[in-house]
Structure formats: structure tokens, C-alpha cells
Design a protein around this motif. Structure first.
Motif, PDB file in Angstrom:
ATOM      1  N   GLU A  86       0.834  -1.203   0.000  1.00  0.00           N
ATOM      2  CA  GLU A  86       0.000   0.000   0.000  1.00  0.00           C
ATOM      3  C   GLU A  86       0.868   1.252   0.000  1.00  0.00           C
ATOM      4  OE1 GLU A  86      -4.311   0.612   1.367  1.00  0.00           O
ATOM      5  OE2 GLU A  86      -3.312  -0.320  -0.290  1.00  0.00           O
ATOM      6  N   ALA A  87       1.918   1.199   0.837  1.00  0.00           N
ATOM      7  CA  ALA A  87       2.815   2.364   0.961  1.00  0.00           C
ATOM      8  C   ALA A  87       3.499   2.645  -0.366  1.00  0.00           C
ATOM      9  CB  ALA A  87       3.842   2.100   2.055  1.00  0.00           C
ATOM     10  N   LEU A  88       3.953   1.566  -1.037  1.00  0.00           N
ATOM     11  CA  LEU A  88       4.618   1.730  -2.328  1.00  0.00           C
ATOM     12  C   LEU A  88       3.694   2.374  -3.353  1.00  0.00           C
ATOM     13  CD1 LEU A  88       6.757  -1.458  -2.972  1.00  0.00           C
ATOM     14  CD2 LEU A  88       7.534   0.896  -2.876  1.00  0.00           C
ATOM     15  N   PHE A  89       2.418   1.950  -3.306  1.00  0.00           N
ATOM     16  CA  PHE A  89       1.444   2.523  -4.242  1.00  0.00           C
ATOM     17  C   PHE A  89       1.358   4.035  -4.072  1.00  0.00           C
ATOM     18  CE2 PHE A  89      -2.902   4.021  -4.952  1.00  0.00           C
ATOM     19  CZ  PHE A  89      -3.017   3.760  -6.304  1.00  0.00           C
ATOM     20  N   TYR A  90       1.310   4.470  -2.785  1.00  0.00           N
ATOM     21  CA  TYR A  90       1.205   5.911  -2.547  1.00  0.00           C
ATOM     22  C   TYR A  90       2.482   6.639  -2.951  1.00  0.00           C
ATOM     23  CZ  TYR A  90      -3.251   5.237  -0.338  1.00  0.00           C
ATOM     24  OH  TYR A  90      -4.566   4.939  -0.126  1.00  0.00           O
ATOM     25  N   ILE A  91       3.639   5.990  -2.715  1.00  0.00           N
ATOM     26  CA  ILE A  91       4.906   6.631  -3.118  1.00  0.00           C
ATOM     27  C   ILE A  91       4.917   6.830  -4.633  1.00  0.00           C
ATOM     28  CG2 ILE A  91       7.409   6.289  -3.291  1.00  0.00           C
ATOM     29  CD1 ILE A  91       7.214   4.785  -0.581  1.00  0.00           C
ATOM     30  N   PHE A  92       4.554   5.764  -5.372  1.00  0.00           N
ATOM     31  CA  PHE A  92       4.545   5.870  -6.836  1.00  0.00           C
ATOM     32  C   PHE A  92       3.522   6.895  -7.309  1.00  0.00           C
ATOM     33  CE2 PHE A  92       6.327   1.365  -7.013  1.00  0.00           C
ATOM     34  CZ  PHE A  92       7.588   1.806  -7.361  1.00  0.00           C
ATOM     35  N   SER A  93       2.366   6.935  -6.622  1.00  0.00           N
ATOM     36  CA  SER A  93       1.334   7.909  -7.010  1.00  0.00           C
ATOM     37  C   SER A  93       1.847   9.325  -6.877  1.00  0.00           C
ATOM     38  CB  SER A  93       0.092   7.757  -6.144  1.00  0.00           C
ATOM     39  OG  SER A  93      -0.366   6.453  -6.173  1.00  0.00           O
ATOM     40  N   VAL A  94       2.483   9.583  -5.717  1.00  0.00           N
ATOM     41  CA  VAL A  94       2.985  10.944  -5.479  1.00  0.00           C
ATOM     42  C   VAL A  94       4.036  11.296  -6.529  1.00  0.00           C
ATOM     43  CG1 VAL A  94       4.322  12.370  -3.884  1.00  0.00           C
ATOM     44  CG2 VAL A  94       2.428  10.998  -3.034  1.00  0.00           C
ATOM     45  N   ILE A  95       4.949  10.351  -6.816  1.00  0.00           N
ATOM     46  CA  ILE A  95       5.999  10.611  -7.809  1.00  0.00           C
ATOM     47  C   ILE A  95       5.360  10.882  -9.169  1.00  0.00           C
ATOM     48  CG2 ILE A  95       7.959   9.628  -9.065  1.00  0.00           C
ATOM     49  CD1 ILE A  95       8.633   8.035  -6.535  1.00  0.00           C
ATOM     50  N   ALA A  96       4.372  10.055  -9.546  1.00  0.00           N
ATOM     51  CA  ALA A  96       3.746  10.203 -10.865  1.00  0.00           C
ATOM     52  C   ALA A  96       3.039  11.548 -10.987  1.00  0.00           C
ATOM     53  CB  ALA A  96       2.762   9.052 -11.103  1.00  0.00           C
ATOM     54  N   ILE A  97       2.269  11.908  -9.967  1.00  0.00           N
ATOM     55  CA  ILE A  97       1.484  13.139 -10.052  1.00  0.00           C
ATOM     56  C   ILE A  97       2.394  14.366 -10.024  1.00  0.00           C
ATOM     57  CG2 ILE A  97      -0.231  14.572  -8.856  1.00  0.00           C
ATOM     58  CD1 ILE A  97      -1.493  11.855  -7.927  1.00  0.00           C
ATOM     59  N   VAL A  98       3.359  14.349  -9.106  1.00  0.00           N
ATOM     60  CA  VAL A  98       4.253  15.516  -8.999  1.00  0.00           C
ATOM     61  C   VAL A  98       5.075  15.676 -10.275  1.00  0.00           C
ATOM     62  CG1 VAL A  98       6.244  16.460  -7.768  1.00  0.00           C
ATOM     63  CG2 VAL A  98       4.345  15.513  -6.481  1.00  0.00           C
ATOM     64  N   SER A  99       5.621  14.568 -10.790  1.00  0.00           N
ATOM     65  CA  SER A  99       6.451  14.695 -11.990  1.00  0.00           C
ATOM     66  C   SER A  99       5.613  15.107 -13.193  1.00  0.00           C
ATOM     67  CB  SER A  99       7.208  13.395 -12.270  1.00  0.00           C
ATOM     68  OG  SER A  99       6.317  12.329 -12.405  1.00  0.00           O
ATOM     69  N   ALA A 100       4.370  14.604 -13.276  1.00  0.00           N
ATOM     70  CA  ALA A 100       3.495  15.005 -14.382  1.00  0.00           C
ATOM     71  C   ALA A 100       3.193  16.502 -14.309  1.00  0.00           C
ATOM     72  CB  ALA A 100       2.201  14.203 -14.352  1.00  0.00           C
ATOM     73  N   LEU A 101       2.994  17.000 -13.077  1.00  0.00           N
ATOM     74  CA  LEU A 101       2.750  18.440 -12.913  1.00  0.00           C
ATOM     75  C   LEU A 101       3.995  19.251 -13.286  1.00  0.00           C
ATOM     76  CD1 LEU A 101       0.670  18.798  -9.650  1.00  0.00           C
ATOM     77  CD2 LEU A 101       0.045  19.612 -11.910  1.00  0.00           C
ATOM     78  N   MET A 102       5.148  18.733 -12.876  1.00  0.00           N
ATOM     79  CA  MET A 102       6.388  19.459 -13.152  1.00  0.00           C
ATOM     80  C   MET A 102       6.649  19.552 -14.655  1.00  0.00           C
ATOM     81  SD  MET A 102       7.437  20.593 -10.391  1.00  0.00           S
ATOM     82  CE  MET A 102       9.154  21.039 -10.320  1.00  0.00           C
ATOM     83  N   VAL A 103       6.201  18.538 -15.403  1.00  0.00           N
ATOM     84  CA  VAL A 103       6.393  18.561 -16.860  1.00  0.00           C
ATOM     85  C   VAL A 103       5.814  19.841 -17.451  1.00  0.00           C
ATOM     86  CG1 VAL A 103       5.738  17.440 -19.028  1.00  0.00           C
ATOM     87  CG2 VAL A 103       6.480  16.063 -17.115  1.00  0.00           C
ATOM     88  N   ILE A 104       4.636  20.240 -16.974  1.00  0.00           N
ATOM     89  CA  ILE A 104       4.013  21.428 -17.542  1.00  0.00           C
ATOM     90  C   ILE A 104       4.347  22.694 -16.769  1.00  0.00           C
ATOM     91  CG2 ILE A 104       2.138  20.301 -18.773  1.00  0.00           C
ATOM     92  CD1 ILE A 104       0.369  20.940 -16.327  1.00  0.00           C
ATOM     93  N   LEU A 105       4.922  22.569 -15.571  1.00  0.00           N
ATOM     94  CA  LEU A 105       5.192  23.773 -14.774  1.00  0.00           C
ATOM     95  C   LEU A 105       6.591  24.341 -14.968  1.00  0.00           C
ATOM     96  CD1 LEU A 105       3.362  22.947 -11.432  1.00  0.00           C
ATOM     97  CD2 LEU A 105       2.643  24.508 -13.226  1.00  0.00           C
ATOM     98  N   VAL A 106       7.575  23.465 -15.249  1.00  0.00           N
ATOM     99  CA  VAL A 106       8.938  24.001 -15.392  1.00  0.00           C
ATOM    100  C   VAL A 106       9.086  24.733 -16.725  1.00  0.00           C
ATOM    101  CG1 VAL A 106      10.068  22.382 -13.844  1.00  0.00           C
ATOM    102  CG2 VAL A 106       9.823  21.802 -16.254  1.00  0.00           C
TER     103      VAL A 106
END
Lengths: 119, 165
Positions: B2-22
Motif C-alpha cells: 500500500e505504501a509503495l502505491f502511494y509513493i509511486f502515485s505521489v511521484i507520478a502526479i508531482v512529476s506530471a505536474l512538473m512537466v508542464i510547470l517548469v
């Protein structure tokens, strides 16, 4: 096919990330820092650079990347084939032979047309 | 897990946001690679090892190379600031709406529908994900598999002809 078998990969990933962070952080901590305007300039034999730094790249770079992608996908189909090859026997061999043969035709085509030549 | 799922989720969402924000497109490209890796992590958590390997090799490997090359080929110094286009806004609103609808429909149906067939999660784990894909790909779905090679052939020749022009 236990998920625990991915533990070594996870450990390797963590070590890789730590190493990358360590390298960047420590080199910025230990390195000497100078802030000068001249440092940011492009070096061009002492002459002030003129014009845009952008040069038109050859489309061949892109073409090679596309070919790489397509043949990469071809190679990926070999993985599921390899794990069931022994149970498929000759039938599986013929299937994959046909698959590769069609793509080799494409490779020969671009080869003959000189798309892989670099000059 | 469960913990791994949340870690991957956070990484995926943050990196996807950074793609359009940087601002720097090359930084965006690096973030999209990180996003691809996080998605590969999801596949491993779902016991889809083959898809995870495919995700890393095709997306984080080949597609990322192509993205970087596109950035190289375009003269980005000329394109200053975001280009606001009316069509772009309309298309993005439609796309987001459809995606939201999909998520809502899926979440509603998730409780009712159960997976059918003999290949349950336990069976897949026992035999192995890659083995099952291989078995089906080379027996039942052999025709689509061969057609895929023709599709790749068309793409190879098409890429050459477009680049030649």
C-alpha cells in the motif's frame, strides 16, 4: 513471481538515487564558487558571440531515433516469445520467423535507400 | 505494498505536474521520464512485469529519446512564452471532461463487476505474467501479432519517406 523478488531492484534504485543526490549535493558543497558575468558567456575564441546559438540539426538524428524506436518494439516481442518458446515448438519458430522477416524487409529497404548512411 | 502505491502515485502526479510547470523543456523531458518510471512501478505492483519492462524500455527509453530530439530540432529560443490558442483550450477542456467521465464511470462500476475467466490473479501469479502473454500472443492472437509486424514495417518506410521530403 513474488513481489519480493523486486526488492533487489528497489534497493538498486534507492542506491542509484542516493548516489546521484550525494554527487550533486557534495560537489556543490565542496566546490569553489565564483559568480562572474563572464563565466556565463559562451566561449568563442575571445570574440563576443553573435546570433542565435541554435543550429539546424540534421533530420537524420530524428530518423535514426524513429528507427530505433520501431526496432526496439520489435525486440520487445521477443521476450514473451522466448519464455514460451519451448512449449510452442516449431509453430512458434515459424511465427517469429515470419514476424522478423517482414521487419527485415523494412530494414533492407531503408538500408538500400541509404537512410542509414551518414555523410 | 500500500505504501509503495502511494509513493509511486505521489511521484507520478508531482512529476506530471512538473512537466508542464517548469520553464526549461529539457527539464520537462527529464520529469516525463520520471513519470514513466513511476507508471512502471504501478505495473509491477499490479503483477504485470512484462508491461513494466515494456514501459521502461519503450517509453522511458525510446520515446524519451524522441522527445529530447524534438526539443533539439525545434528552435525553442524563437518560441517565447506560451502560445495561447483558442482551439487548444477547447480541446483540453473536452479531453479533461472525457477523462473525468471515464474515472467516474469506472469508480461506479468497480464494485459491481468482477473479473471473469479462468485467469484470476492467483493463477497469473503462479504461471507468470510474461508466460501468459506469450501463450496468448502466439496461439490465439497470432494474427494480430503478425499484423503488428506489418504495422511496424509501414512505420519504418513511412518515417523514411517523410524524412526524405
Amino acid at each position: 513471481m513474488e513481489q519480493n523478488s523486486f526488492l533487489p531492484i528497489l534497493i538498486m534504485l534507492v542506491i542509484a538515487i542516493l548516489f546521484a543526490v550525494f554527487t550533486v549535493v557534495f560537489s556543490s558543497l565542496l566546490g569553489k564558487k565564483t559568480f562572474e558575468k563572464g563565466k556565463l558567456k559562451a566561449y568563442e575564441c575571445g570574440i563576443e558571440p553573435v546570433g542565435e546559438p541554435h543550429v539546424r540539426f540534421d533530420i537524420k538524428f530524428y530518423l535514426i531515433a524513429i528507427f530505433f524506436l520501431l526496432f526496439d518494439i520489435e525486440a520487445l516481442f521477443l521476450f514473451p516469445w522466448a519464455v514460451v518458446f519451448s512449449s510452442l515448438g516449431l509453430y512458434g519458430f515459424v511465427e517469429m520467423f515470419l514476424f522478423i522477416a517482414i521487419l527485415v524487409f523494412g530494414l533492407i529497404y531503408i538500408w538500400k535507400k541509404g537512410a542509414l548512411k551518414w555523410d | 505494498m500500500e505504501a509503495l502505491f502511494y509513493i509511486f502515485s505521489v511521484i507520478a502526479i508531482v512529476s506530471a505536474l512538473m512537466v508542464i510547470l517548469v520553464k526549461n523543456p529539457l527539464t520537462s523531458a527529464l520529469y516525463i521520464i520520471l513519470c514513466f518510471f513511476a507508471l512502471a512501478g504501478f505495473y509491477i505492483l499490479l503483477n504485470m512485469q512484462f508491461l513494466a519492462a515494456m514501459q521502461i524500455m519503450v517509453y522511458a527509453g525510446a520515446i524519451a529519446v524522441i522527445i529530447v530530439l524534438v526539443i533539439m530540432l525545434l528552435n525553442l529560443a524563437k518560441i517565447k512564452g506560451a502560445i495561447k490558442d483558442f482551439h487548444q483550450i477547447v480541446i483540453s477542456i473536452i479531453a479533461i471532461g472525457l477523462l473525468a467521465l471515464e474515472v467516474i464511470l469506472y469508480l461506479n462500476a468497480a464494485g459491481e463487476k468482477k473479473p471473469t475467466g479462468i485467469y484470476t490473479n492467483a493463477v497469473i501469479n503462479k504461471i507468470g505474467n510474461t508466460q501468459i502473454i506469450g501463450e496468448f500472443l502466439f496461439t490465439k492472437y497470432v494474427f494480430p501479432f503478425e499484423v503488428a509486424s506489418i504495422l511496424l514495417l509501414v512505420a519504418v518506410i513511412g518515417a523514411y519517406i517523410f524524412a526524405k521530403k
